[in-house]
Design a protein around this motif. Structure first.
Motif, short mmCIF file in Angstrom:
data_model
loop_
_atom_site.label_atom_id
_atom_site.label_comp_id
_atom_site.label_asym_id
_atom_site.label_seq_id
_atom_site.Cartn_x
_atom_site.Cartn_y
_atom_site.Cartn_z
N CYS A 65 0.77 31.23 -22.22
CA CYS A 65 1.11 32.61 -21.88
C CYS A 65 -0.13 33.27 -21.28
CB CYS A 65 1.55 33.34 -23.15
SG CYS A 65 1.94 35.06 -22.87
N PHE A 66 0.03 33.90 -20.14
CA PHE A 66 -1.08 34.59 -19.48
C PHE A 66 -1.00 36.07 -19.82
CE2 PHE A 66 -0.23 30.77 -17.05
CZ PHE A 66 -1.50 30.24 -16.91
N VAL A 67 -2.03 36.56 -20.49
CA VAL A 67 -2.05 37.98 -20.86
C VAL A 67 -3.13 38.64 -20.00
CG1 VAL A 67 -2.26 39.62 -22.76
CG2 VAL A 67 -1.42 37.30 -23.22
N PHE A 68 -2.69 39.30 -18.95
CA PHE A 68 -3.61 39.81 -17.94
C PHE A 68 -3.58 41.33 -17.88
CE2 PHE A 68 -3.52 35.98 -14.74
CZ PHE A 68 -4.08 35.17 -15.71
N SER A 69 -4.72 41.87 -17.51
CA SER A 69 -4.75 43.27 -17.12
C SER A 69 -3.96 43.43 -15.82
CB SER A 69 -6.19 43.70 -16.90
OG SER A 69 -6.21 44.93 -16.20
N ARG A 70 -3.31 44.57 -15.69
CA ARG A 70 -2.43 44.77 -14.54
C ARG A 70 -3.18 44.86 -13.21
NH1 ARG A 70 2.95 48.08 -15.46
NH2 ARG A 70 3.12 46.34 -16.90
N ASP A 71 -4.48 45.08 -13.24
CA ASP A 71 -5.20 45.12 -11.96
C ASP A 71 -5.28 43.73 -11.30
OD1 ASP A 71 -7.35 44.67 -14.11
OD2 ASP A 71 -8.48 44.29 -12.27
N ILE A 72 -4.91 42.69 -12.06
CA ILE A 72 -4.74 41.37 -11.44
C ILE A 72 -3.30 41.34 -10.93
CG2 ILE A 72 -4.74 38.87 -11.82
CD1 ILE A 72 -6.69 39.45 -14.20
N TRP A 73 -3.18 41.43 -9.64
CA TRP A 73 -1.84 41.61 -9.07
C TRP A 73 -0.96 40.41 -9.33
CZ3 TRP A 73 -4.92 43.10 -4.21
CH2 TRP A 73 -5.35 44.44 -4.33
#
Ligand SMILES: [Zn+2]
Length: 235
Positions: A65-73
């Protein structure tokens, strides 16, 4: 839990039931137990916190599962793992039954992560720090400090088993402003200085300049890539 320092702000945390990889950008990822689900966190898109190579991990590790900040489009995330992405805004909560994640707003870009799992709490600051720079206008630095302190308020008095917090030698005499405030505000058991640009002497400097600090037992001396640390659950 077992913690491996990979490099810069990159750490692998292995709990009884899961693997948590934070802000990988280079260095060697330790062997990953394929019986445990893997969570790949990225606090923001800067090159020293996010490397698209992490998508390769999905090939050997299907439970991912990739849990990313939204600034990574989202457009940067390959089609085949789009359904494995949690794209989080600042000050958001997300959970999947195993992990509960709360994001803090960074003073740089993106988010910091507060992760609760198996009765333990882990904090990864990303680039949330008191970025005071000599040479910036005083008003800018004051605003920075205000924002940093405000954003950290959610951690006040909070028991954190393992925290990853910037200690950046580029800030020269102000290198420990952010970490010191974090130590006083939250209630961490172990703090791993990071974002040191491989200059681990900065950690020794902190110890030399804080001879009477009540937090000396809590700050971890990292000496190089690949080091491992155990943090036991509290009895
Ligand atoms: Zn950074």
């Amino acid at each position: 839990m077992e913690i491996t320092y990979i490099g810069h702000s990159g750490f692998l945390v292995e709990t009884e039931q899961a693997l948590l990889l934070f802000d990988y950008y280079q260095g060697e990822i330790p062997p990953l137990a394929d019986t445990k689900p893997l969570y790949v966190f990225a606090s923001h898109r800067h090159g020293d916190h996010f490397n698209p190579q992490v998508f390769e991990l999905a090939k050997e590790h299907p439970e991912i599962c990739f849990v990313f900040s939204r600034d990574i489009w989202r457009s940067r995330v390959p089609e085949e793992v789009q359904d494995k992405l949690a794209s989080l805004k600042p000050r958001q909560q997300w959970q999947d039954g195993r992990l509960q994640v709360t994001t803090l707003k960074s003073t740089d870009e993106g988010v910091a992560f507060l992760v609760e799992t198996e009765g333990m709490t882990i904090y990864h600051a990303g680039d949330l720090n008191d970025w005071r720079w000599e040479g910036e206008p005083e008003g800018w630095n004051r605003q920075m400090q205000e924002n940093y302190r405000k954003n950290l308020e959610v951690l006040r008095g909070r028991r954190i088993d393992a925290a990853f917090v910037p200690l950046d030698p580029r800030q020269e005499k102000d290198y420990c402003l952010g970490m010191d405030y974090f130590l006083e505000t939250a209630c961490p058991r172990k703090v791993f200085p990071m974002h040191c640009w491989e200059d681990y002497g900065i950690i020794d400097r902190w110890f030399a300049e804080h001879p009477d600090s009540p937090f000396r037992d809590c700050v971890v001396k990292i000496g190089g890539r690949g080091e491992r640390f155990m943090v036991e659950a509290e009895a």
